[in-house]
Design a protein around this motif. Structure first.
Motif, PDB file in Angstrom:
ATOM      1  N   SER A 263      -4.486  -8.065   5.755  1.00  0.00           N
ATOM      2  CA  SER A 263      -4.034  -7.156   4.698  1.00  0.00           C
ATOM      3  C   SER A 263      -4.766  -5.816   4.776  1.00  0.00           C
ATOM      4  O   SER A 263      -4.168  -4.759   4.562  1.00  0.00           O
ATOM      5  CB  SER A 263      -4.264  -7.788   3.318  1.00  0.00           C
ATOM      6  OG  SER A 263      -3.485  -8.948   3.158  1.00  0.00           O
TER       7      SER A 263
ATOM      8  N   ARG B 260      -3.041  -2.202   5.511  1.00  0.00           N
ATOM      9  CA  ARG B 260      -3.175  -1.073   4.594  1.00  0.00           C
ATOM     10  C   ARG B 260      -3.661   0.163   5.339  1.00  0.00           C
ATOM     11  O   ARG B 260      -3.156   1.265   5.119  1.00  0.00           O
ATOM     12  CB  ARG B 260      -4.135  -1.399   3.450  1.00  0.00           C
ATOM     13  CG  ARG B 260      -4.494  -0.155   2.632  1.00  0.00           C
ATOM     14  CD  ARG B 260      -5.127  -0.460   1.302  1.00  0.00           C
ATOM     15  NE  ARG B 260      -4.143  -0.918   0.345  1.00  0.00           N
ATOM     16  CZ  ARG B 260      -4.374  -0.998  -0.967  1.00  0.00           C
ATOM     17  NH1 ARG B 260      -5.542  -0.646  -1.455  1.00  0.00           N
ATOM     18  NH2 ARG B 260      -3.439  -1.426  -1.785  1.00  0.00           N
TER      19      ARG B 260
ATOM     20  N   THR C 282     -10.175   2.465   1.913  1.00  0.00           N
ATOM     21  CA  THR C 282      -8.888   1.831   1.616  1.00  0.00           C
ATOM     22  C   THR C 282      -8.635   1.777   0.117  1.00  0.00           C
ATOM     23  O   THR C 282      -7.502   1.538  -0.318  1.00  0.00           O
ATOM     24  CB  THR C 282      -8.851   0.386   2.137  1.00  0.00           C
ATOM     25  OG1 THR C 282      -9.906  -0.361   1.509  1.00  0.00           O
ATOM     26  CG2 THR C 282      -9.010   0.340   3.647  1.00  0.00           C
TER      27      THR C 282
ATOM     28  N   MET D  42      -9.314  -3.509  -2.963  1.00  0.00           N
ATOM     29  CA  MET D  42      -8.244  -4.461  -2.673  1.00  0.00           C
ATOM     30  C   MET D  42      -8.693  -5.837  -3.143  1.00  0.00           C
ATOM     31  O   MET D  42      -9.867  -6.071  -3.381  1.00  0.00           O
ATOM     32  CB  MET D  42      -7.945  -4.486  -1.169  1.00  0.00           C
ATOM     33  CG  MET D  42      -7.450  -3.182  -0.582  1.00  0.00           C
ATOM     34  SD  MET D  42      -7.176  -3.283   1.219  1.00  0.00           S
ATOM     35  CE  MET D  42      -5.878  -4.526   1.311  1.00  0.00           C
TER      36      MET D  42
ATOM     37  N   GLU E 259      -0.773   1.676   7.242  1.00  0.00           N
ATOM     38  CA  GLU E 259       0.222   2.283   6.365  1.00  0.00           C
ATOM     39  C   GLU E 259      -0.307   3.555   5.706  1.00  0.00           C
ATOM     40  O   GLU E 259       0.419   4.543   5.564  1.00  0.00           O
ATOM     41  CB  GLU E 259       0.653   1.265   5.304  1.00  0.00           C
ATOM     42  CG  GLU E 259       1.452   0.108   5.885  1.00  0.00           C
ATOM     43  CD  GLU E 259       1.653  -1.024   4.899  1.00  0.00           C
ATOM     44  OE1 GLU E 259       1.227  -0.877   3.725  1.00  0.00           O
ATOM     45  OE2 GLU E 259       2.210  -2.067   5.295  1.00  0.00           O
TER      46      GLU E 259
ATOM     47  N   ALA F 271       0.835  -1.198   0.000  1.00  0.00           N
ATOM     48  CA  ALA F 271       0.000   0.000   0.000  1.00  0.00           C
ATOM     49  C   ALA F 271       0.870   1.248   0.000  1.00  0.00           C
ATOM     50  O   ALA F 271       1.975   1.246   0.532  1.00  0.00           O
ATOM     51  CB  ALA F 271      -0.892   0.004   1.248  1.00  0.00           C
TER      52      ALA F 271
END
Length: 300
Positions: free
Chosen positions: A220, A224, A187, A190, A227, A34
């Motif tokens: 995951s 993300r 997000t 994904m 991050e 990410a």
């Protein structure tokens, strides 16, 4: 014409199938790394004009955020109906955000009434992914309140986007990470076979990450969020997609949550009883066994 379009969408959703409890666990960590901050993406308005979404600027977090689960297959409040699917309402932010719309609008709208939630006070609808147990209530909700902005994954069928616009809503197509309103972000899409977006809310306690079904892998998604925002995660809520996972697989995910510093969890929808039990053993009072009607408050 509008009814025919929604009918065709309904057939597509049924063919797409929902997030059944027997679904296999997708592998964790299969997504590309990410970016360090939400990137600008191109969105399409109901009028069809393209515009750039600005990169969000972090500021003081929203105080007093409340998340109410409106639709779920687990019981949170005996007064409301349960059904397979997920929807929750985020309040206390700049705009009231309805994340997913469950599998049908009669259950969704009935539960909102019982819980004292007014559909007309919703400003934004965010749909996580294509499955009917998450988008099935959208058409009926828009009949009740079409004056909203709907954030749809870019991968959804064009017919779904067109019908949403025809219902009066402004459509924003989401590809990469994007800011929805102050302190609320997506997000971005994904995953691979099933493209899915999750919600991130900045609060005074840390990030709240809300997942629809977590098809891309719940670890995951949390990574993300951390991050993208550069902040710790206070709460992860929603479907974790672990209904058919083994205890070893679930245990590894619980360990990853602890290592990432997640404070609290509220696994519901497609998380499965085993996951709710194992998260409960690890998190004890910080594991909230939420369901339809549960109201989670993050204080000022």
């Amino acid at each position: 014409m509008r009814a025919e379009r929604w009918l065709s969408i309904g057939l597509f959703v049924l063919l797409a199938a929902g997030c059944a409890a027997s679904d296999r666990l997708p592998p964790e960590g299969t997504d590309a790394p990410a970016p360090t901050r939400p990137e600008a993406t191109v969105t399409c308005t109901a009028a069809g004009a393209a515009q750039d979404t600005p990169t969000p600027t972090l500021g003081e977090a929203s105080p007093g955020v409340t998340v109410t689960i409106v639709y779920d297959n687990n019981v949170g409040d005996e007064r409301v109906q349960t059904a397979w699917g997920f929807s929750c309402l985020v309040q206390g932010t700049e705009q009231a955000v309805l994340f997913d719309t469950g599998g049908d609008s009669p259950t969704l709208l009935s539960n909102m009434r019982v819980l004292g939630l007014d559909p007309h006070e919703v400003d934004v609808v965010v749909i996580s992914h294509v499955h009917g147990d998450h988008i099935g209530g959208l058409a009926g909700f828009l009949e009740e309140n079409g004056d909203v902005t709907v954030y749809l994954p870019q991968s959804l069928p064009q017919a779904t986007k067109d019908a949403t616009s025809d219902a009066g809503a402004q459509v924003v197509e989401v590809g990469g990470p994007v800011q929805i309103c102050e302190h609320v972000y997506s997000t971005g899409e994904m995953g691979e076979a099933i493209r899915e977006q999750s919600l991130i809310v900045e609060t005074s306690e840390g990030l709240v990450v809300i997942t629809g079904c977590a098809h891309p892998g719940v670890v995951s998604i949390v990574r993300r969020a951390k991050e993208l925002m550069g902040q710790d995660v206070h709460l992860v809520l929603g479907g974790f997609h672990l209904g058919s996972a083994s205890e070893a697989e679930i245990g590894a995910i619980v360990d990853a949550f602890v290592q990432m510093g997640v404070d609290q969890v509220a696994p519901c929808h497609c998380s499965g009883d085993a996951a709710r039990s194992l998260f409960g053993e690890a998190y004890r009072d910080d594991c909230i066994l939420a369901g339809a009607g549960s109201r989670l408050e993050i204080p000022e």
